[in-house]
Design a protein around this motif. Structure first.
Motif, PDB file in Angstrom:
ATOM      1  N   GLY A  33      -1.241  12.207 -18.464  1.00 36.13           N
ATOM      2  CA  GLY A  33      -1.966  13.269 -18.169  1.00 36.13           C
ATOM      3  C   GLY A  33      -1.718  14.200 -19.309  1.00 36.13           C
ATOM      4  O   GLY A  33      -2.274  15.178 -19.228  1.00 36.13           O
ATOM      5  N   TYR A  34      -0.224  14.320 -19.307  1.00 38.10           N
ATOM      6  CA  TYR A  34      -0.224  15.692 -20.413  1.00 38.10           C
ATOM      7  C   TYR A  34      -0.977  15.333 -21.424  1.00 38.10           C
ATOM      8  O   TYR A  34      -1.124  15.936 -22.070  1.00 38.10           O
ATOM      9  CB  TYR A  34       1.428  15.362 -20.317  1.00 38.10           C
ATOM     10  N   ILE A  35       0.112  14.167 -21.845  1.00 39.24           N
ATOM     11  CA  ILE A  35      -0.746  13.788 -23.776  1.00 39.24           C
ATOM     12  C   ILE A  35      -2.433  14.040 -23.252  1.00 39.24           C
ATOM     13  O   ILE A  35      -2.892  14.263 -24.290  1.00 39.24           O
ATOM     14  CB  ILE A  35      -0.345  12.491 -24.148  1.00 39.24           C
ATOM     15  N   ARG A  36      -3.639  13.466 -22.442  1.00 37.40           N
ATOM     16  CA  ARG A  36      -4.603  13.656 -23.220  1.00 37.40           C
ATOM     17  C   ARG A  36      -5.222  14.948 -22.772  1.00 37.40           C
ATOM     18  O   ARG A  36      -5.548  15.345 -23.619  1.00 37.40           O
ATOM     19  CB  ARG A  36      -4.507  13.380 -21.291  1.00 37.40           C
ATOM     20  N   ASN A  37      -4.520  15.721 -22.007  1.00 40.23           N
ATOM     21  CA  ASN A  37      -4.776  17.317 -22.074  1.00 40.23           C
ATOM     22  C   ASN A  37      -4.292  18.237 -22.776  1.00 40.23           C
ATOM     23  O   ASN A  37      -5.047  19.298 -23.633  1.00 40.23           O
ATOM     24  CB  ASN A  37      -4.264  18.076 -20.187  1.00 40.23           C
ATOM     25  N   HIS A  38      -2.906  17.658 -23.646  1.00 41.59           N
ATOM     26  CA  HIS A  38      -2.552  18.855 -24.609  1.00 41.59           C
ATOM     27  C   HIS A  38      -2.587  17.861 -26.123  1.00 41.59           C
ATOM     28  O   HIS A  38      -1.784  18.268 -27.289  1.00 41.59           O
ATOM     29  CB  HIS A  38      -1.259  18.853 -24.149  1.00 41.59           C
ATOM     30  N   GLU A  39      -2.220  16.782 -26.298  1.00 42.87           N
ATOM     31  CA  GLU A  39      -2.451  15.615 -27.380  1.00 42.87           C
ATOM     32  C   GLU A  39      -3.318  14.786 -27.393  1.00 42.87           C
ATOM     33  O   GLU A  39      -2.186  13.978 -27.282  1.00 42.87           O
ATOM     34  CB  GLU A  39      -0.953  15.491 -27.220  1.00 42.87           C
ATOM     35  N   PRO A  40      -4.277  14.892 -27.302  1.00 45.51           N
ATOM     36  CA  PRO A  40      -5.099  13.925 -27.356  1.00 45.51           C
ATOM     37  C   PRO A  40      -5.302  13.112 -28.697  1.00 45.51           C
ATOM     38  O   PRO A  40      -5.554  11.847 -28.585  1.00 45.51           O
ATOM     39  CB  PRO A  40      -6.784  14.484 -26.493  1.00 45.51           C
TER      40      PRO A  40
END
Length: 190
Positions: A101-108
């Motif tokens: 979730g963090y990667i999807r939202n901040h580092e796609p």
């Protein structure tokens, strides 16, 4: 000194926690070692470098997801129901995964890179998950599939990945699962 298995697990868990908090860009071997309570030398011995750490975390998380699917899904259901259930399971699993979730939202860009990039001998994320998921999809009768089990799994993985990469959709998860099922099963059971 802890055993390599215990160190590996502690490093893996620490890395996931750090990724969920601040992403892959901020991830360092030293930070992971500190969080895990092991020496930096141990972390470097386990993973080599940050790329090795990220690759190990990715492989480990894919295996965890596939293992969870095997334990939660009815592998004796008709093929259409299996494909539907696999799709719903993957959507839910990824939405609950804090690091994803963090990667999807901040580092796609990290997700896009692993989804499409090929290493010399490694498959990309889509191919890797499809290869591991193929037995799930073909568990009962792959003759009902419109594609080979690996191809069917790849279609499902691509549908799931494209759907979870976007935070909002006009499609419900049920609609996504129905679409995946129609795409890979010759005759869908009602």
């Amino acid at each position: 000194m802890t055993s390599p298995t215990r160190s590996s697990e502690a490093l893996h868990d620490a890395a996931l926690e750090l990724i969920a908090e601040s992403g892959l860009g901020a991830l360092t071997i030293g930070g992971v070692a500190e969080r895990a309570g092991v020496s930096r030398a141990t972390a470097y011995r386990e993973f080599g470098d940050k790329d090795g750490l990220i690759a190990a975390i990715g492989r480990g998380e894919v295996v965890k997801m596939i293992t969870a699917a095997y334990t939660e899904l009815d592998l004796f259901a008709p093929p259409g129901r299996i494909v539907h259930a696999v799709t719903l399971f993957a959507l839910g699993y990824l939405r609950k995964h804090a690091a994803f979730g963090y990667i999807r939202n901040h580092e796609p860009d990290w997700l896009i890179n692993v989804a499409i990039a090929h290493g010399r001998s490694e498959l990309n994320l889509v191919e890797t998950v499809a290869a591991l998921a193929a037995p799930l999809i073909a568990a009962r009768a792959d003759a009902a599939l419109a594609l080979t089990p690996v191809q069917a799994a790849e279609v499902v993985v691509r549908i799931v990945l494209s759907h979870v990469l976007l935070a909002h959709s006009n499609l419900t998860d049920e609609q996504v699962a129905d679409t995946a099922t129609r795409a890979v099963v010759l005759a869908v059971e009602e």
